[in-house]
Design an enzyme around this catalytic site. Structure first.
Site, PDB file in Angstrom:
ATOM      1  CG  ASP A 114      10.738  -6.554   6.265  1.00  0.00           C
ATOM      2  OD1 ASP A 114      11.820  -6.172   5.878  1.00  0.00           O
ATOM      3  OD2 ASP A 114       9.645  -6.765   5.646  1.00  0.00           O
ATOM      4  CD  GLU A 146      10.299  -1.328   2.081  1.00  0.00           C
ATOM      5  OE1 GLU A 146       9.608  -0.173   1.740  1.00  0.00           O
ATOM      6  OE2 GLU A 146       9.273  -2.349   2.405  1.00  0.00           O
ATOM      7  CD  GLU A 212       8.287  -5.854  -3.347  1.00  0.00           C
ATOM      8  OE1 GLU A 212       8.978  -5.925  -2.366  1.00  0.00           O
ATOM      9  OE2 GLU A 212       7.282  -5.854  -3.683  1.00  0.00           O
TER      10      GLU A 212
HETATM   11  N1  MHF Z   1       0.258 -10.888  -0.151  1.00  0.00           N
HETATM   12  C1  MHF Z   1       1.504 -10.002  -0.900  1.00  0.00           C
HETATM   13  N2  MHF Z   1       2.378 -10.480  -1.478  1.00  0.00           N
HETATM   14  C2  MHF Z   1       3.337  -9.714  -1.468  1.00  0.00           C
HETATM   15  O1  MHF Z   1       4.511 -10.010  -2.602  1.00  0.00           O
HETATM   16  C3  MHF Z   1       3.600  -8.451  -0.994  1.00  0.00           C
HETATM   17  C4  MHF Z   1       2.740  -7.830  -0.068  1.00  0.00           C
HETATM   18  N3  MHF Z   1       1.649  -8.914   0.193  1.00  0.00           N
HETATM   19  N4  MHF Z   1       2.784  -7.171   0.694  1.00  0.00           N
HETATM   20  C5  MHF Z   1       4.276  -6.157   0.616  1.00  0.00           C
HETATM   21  C6  MHF Z   1       4.661  -6.275  -0.644  1.00  0.00           C
HETATM   22  C7  MHF Z   1       3.858  -5.446  -1.540  1.00  0.00           C
HETATM   23  N5  MHF Z   1       4.019  -6.080  -2.772  1.00  0.00           N
HETATM   24  C8  MHF Z   1       3.318  -5.778  -4.122  1.00  0.00           C
HETATM   25  C9  MHF Z   1       2.008  -5.251  -3.970  1.00  0.00           C
HETATM   26  C10 MHF Z   1       1.472  -5.155  -5.167  1.00  0.00           C
HETATM   27  C11 MHF Z   1       1.828  -5.420  -6.378  1.00  0.00           C
HETATM   28  C12 MHF Z   1       1.271  -5.182  -7.530  1.00  0.00           C
HETATM   29  O2  MHF Z   1       0.236  -4.841  -7.471  1.00  0.00           O
HETATM   30  N6  MHF Z   1       1.938  -5.688  -8.973  1.00  0.00           N
HETATM   31  C13 MHF Z   1       1.086  -5.745 -10.098  1.00  0.00           C
HETATM   32  C14 MHF Z   1       2.173  -5.227 -11.147  1.00  0.00           C
HETATM   33  C15 MHF Z   1       2.118  -3.720 -11.236  1.00  0.00           C
HETATM   34  C16 MHF Z   1       3.003  -3.273 -12.665  1.00  0.00           C
HETATM   35  O3  MHF Z   1       3.038  -4.069 -13.432  1.00  0.00           O
HETATM   36  O4  MHF Z   1       3.360  -2.120 -12.581  1.00  0.00           O
HETATM   37  C17 MHF Z   1       0.782  -7.133 -10.226  1.00  0.00           C
HETATM   38  O5  MHF Z   1      -0.274  -7.241 -11.166  1.00  0.00           O
HETATM   39  O6  MHF Z   1       1.594  -8.003  -9.978  1.00  0.00           O
HETATM   40  C18 MHF Z   1       3.310  -6.211  -6.642  1.00  0.00           C
HETATM   41  C19 MHF Z   1       3.931  -6.425  -5.330  1.00  0.00           C
HETATM   42  C20 MHF Z   1       5.033  -7.204  -2.278  1.00  0.00           C
HETATM   43  N7  MHF Z   1       4.812  -7.571  -1.229  1.00  0.00           N
HETATM   44  C1  KIV Z   2       8.089  -9.190  -0.227  1.00  0.00           C
HETATM   45  C2  KIV Z   2       9.050  -9.383   0.918  1.00  0.00           C
HETATM   46  C3  KIV Z   2      10.601  -8.989   0.462  1.00  0.00           C
HETATM   47  C4  KIV Z   2       9.101  -8.330   2.008  1.00  0.00           C
HETATM   48  O1  KIV Z   2       9.588  -7.335   2.275  1.00  0.00           O
HETATM   49  C5  KIV Z   2       7.918  -8.805   3.040  1.00  0.00           C
HETATM   50  O2  KIV Z   2       7.275  -9.927   2.817  1.00  0.00           O
HETATM   51  O3  KIV Z   2       7.614  -7.512   3.865  1.00  0.00           O
HETATM   52 MG    MG Z   3       8.718  -6.163   3.572  1.00  0.00          MG
END
Ligand code: MHF
Ligand code: KIV
Ligand code: MG
Length: 295
Positions: A114, A146, A212
């Site tokens: 990244d 991104e 994503e």
């Molecule tokens: N531990 C971790 N896992 C990840 O997949 C991840 C990271 N960190 N850091 C970078 C990004 C950030 N990501 C994220 C961070 C938060 C949500 C989240 O809060 N999603 C909610 C749904 C939100 C909605 O429905 O609008 C969830 O409950 O999954 C999702 C992806 C994916 N990536």
């Molecule tokens: C969630 C993936 C696609 C990413 O960008 C990361 O791990 O930083």
């Molecule tokens: Mg990333």
């Protein structure tokens, strides 16, 4: 240049023939470094493939042994490895150090790094300078950044310069302060924007695109429309590939994990139990035993 980074750049060994010297990206028996051309061939065969993040040489070597064909040194290292709240504070120096470790720990996987927040937003020239460090100093085979339409000039210059680019659209966590962590592409207008972003990164020359947190049906439509592979995370089952953050997938992440995660092991419980057993052995005098001693 080290042997590893030479191989990663496709400068040594065969760059033609089947993936990693095998027939398929996953399960192929070959040992040469997978290239972006192997990734394109997998889409033509209709083959799905897995991607995991990695942030250190030891973990990466385990996934390499498991046959994971593509590893992402994600800026998720920020919250999963370095103790930050988000990916926003991660620096290019940090990404370079972690990426070099992952390259050293692997021999077959394509390593994608990244570009962290602030290392490419100024424009194509800054993006090229940053990506060049990851290629020359860490030895990665590709970089990820991104943004869709908004990043197309950066993607164009990197690809023109010989650096393969994986794009990343939908939820783009480096923009958390502007967009939060919300599902992207819901509603007709947002869906059309996502499709425009997907076409823009393909036209700019990206070899693959991460989708994503977008609705599964929309991710399926993008996957059918594009010639390049889509890599889903929280994007349903129709994408060409799937990626998960390794600490989420193995149950090591502390606190909440996103709902799209499937947990395949509980490493946190395993490690905590082992640390407690060691501590109790030391306190009780059970460790070390005679066999652990030298005379
Ligand atoms: N531990 C971790 N896992 C990840 O997949 C991840 C990271 N960190 N850091 C970078 C990004 C950030 N990501 C994220 C961070 C938060 C949500 C989240 O809060 N999603 C909610 C749904 C939100 C909605 O429905 O609008 C969830 O409950 O999954 C999702 C992806 C994916 N990536
Ligand atoms: C969630 C993936 C696609 C990413 O960008 C990361 O791990 O930083
Ligand atoms: Mg990333």
């Amino acid at each position: 240049m080290t042997q590893l980074s030479a191989a990663q750049n496709g400068a040594s060994g065969s760059t033609s023939g089947p993936a990693g010297g095998g027939k398929t990206l996953y399960g192929g028996k070959g040992t040469r470094r997978i290239t972006v051309r192997d990734i394109a061939a997998a889409k033509e065969r209709g083959e799905k493939w897995p991607m995991l993040t990695a942030y250190d040489a030891t973990t990466a070597s385990v996934f390499d042994e498991a046959g994971i064909p593509v590893m992402l040194v994600g800026d998720s290292a920020g919250n999963c490895h370095l103790g930050y709240e988000t990916t926003v504070p991660v620096t290019l120096d940090e990404m370079t150090m972690l990426s070099a470790a992952v390259v050293r720990g692997t021999s077959r996987a394509l390593i994608v790094a990244d570009l962290p927040f602030g290392s490419y937003q100024e424009g194509p020239v800054q993006a090229l300078r940053s990506a060049t460090r990851l290629v020359k100093e860490a030895g990665v085979g590709a970089v990820k950044l991104e943004g869709g339409e908004r990043s197309h000039r950066q993607i164009e210059l990197l690809v023109e310069s010989g650096i393969p680019v994986m794009a990343h659209i939908g939820l783009t966590p480096q923009s958390v302060n502007a967009m939060g962590y919300r599902v992207q592409g819901r509603g007709e207008e947002a869906a059309q924007q996502l499709l425009r972003d997907a076409k823009a990164v393909q036209d700019a020359g990206a070899f693959a695109v991460v989708l994503e947190l977008v609705p599964a049906e929309l991710a399926g439509e993008v996957t059918r429309v594009l010639q390049i592979p889509t890599v889903g995370i929280g994007a349903g089952a129709a994408t060409d590939a799937q990626v998960l953050v390794w600490t989420d997938m193995l149950g090591l992440t502390g606190g909440r994990v996103p709902k799209f995660v499937k947990q395949y092991a509980d490493l946190r419980a395993v490690m905590r139990g082992a640390a407690e057993a060691f501590a109790e052995d030391v306190v009780s005098g059970t460790f070390p035993e005679e066999s652990h001693s030298v005379h």
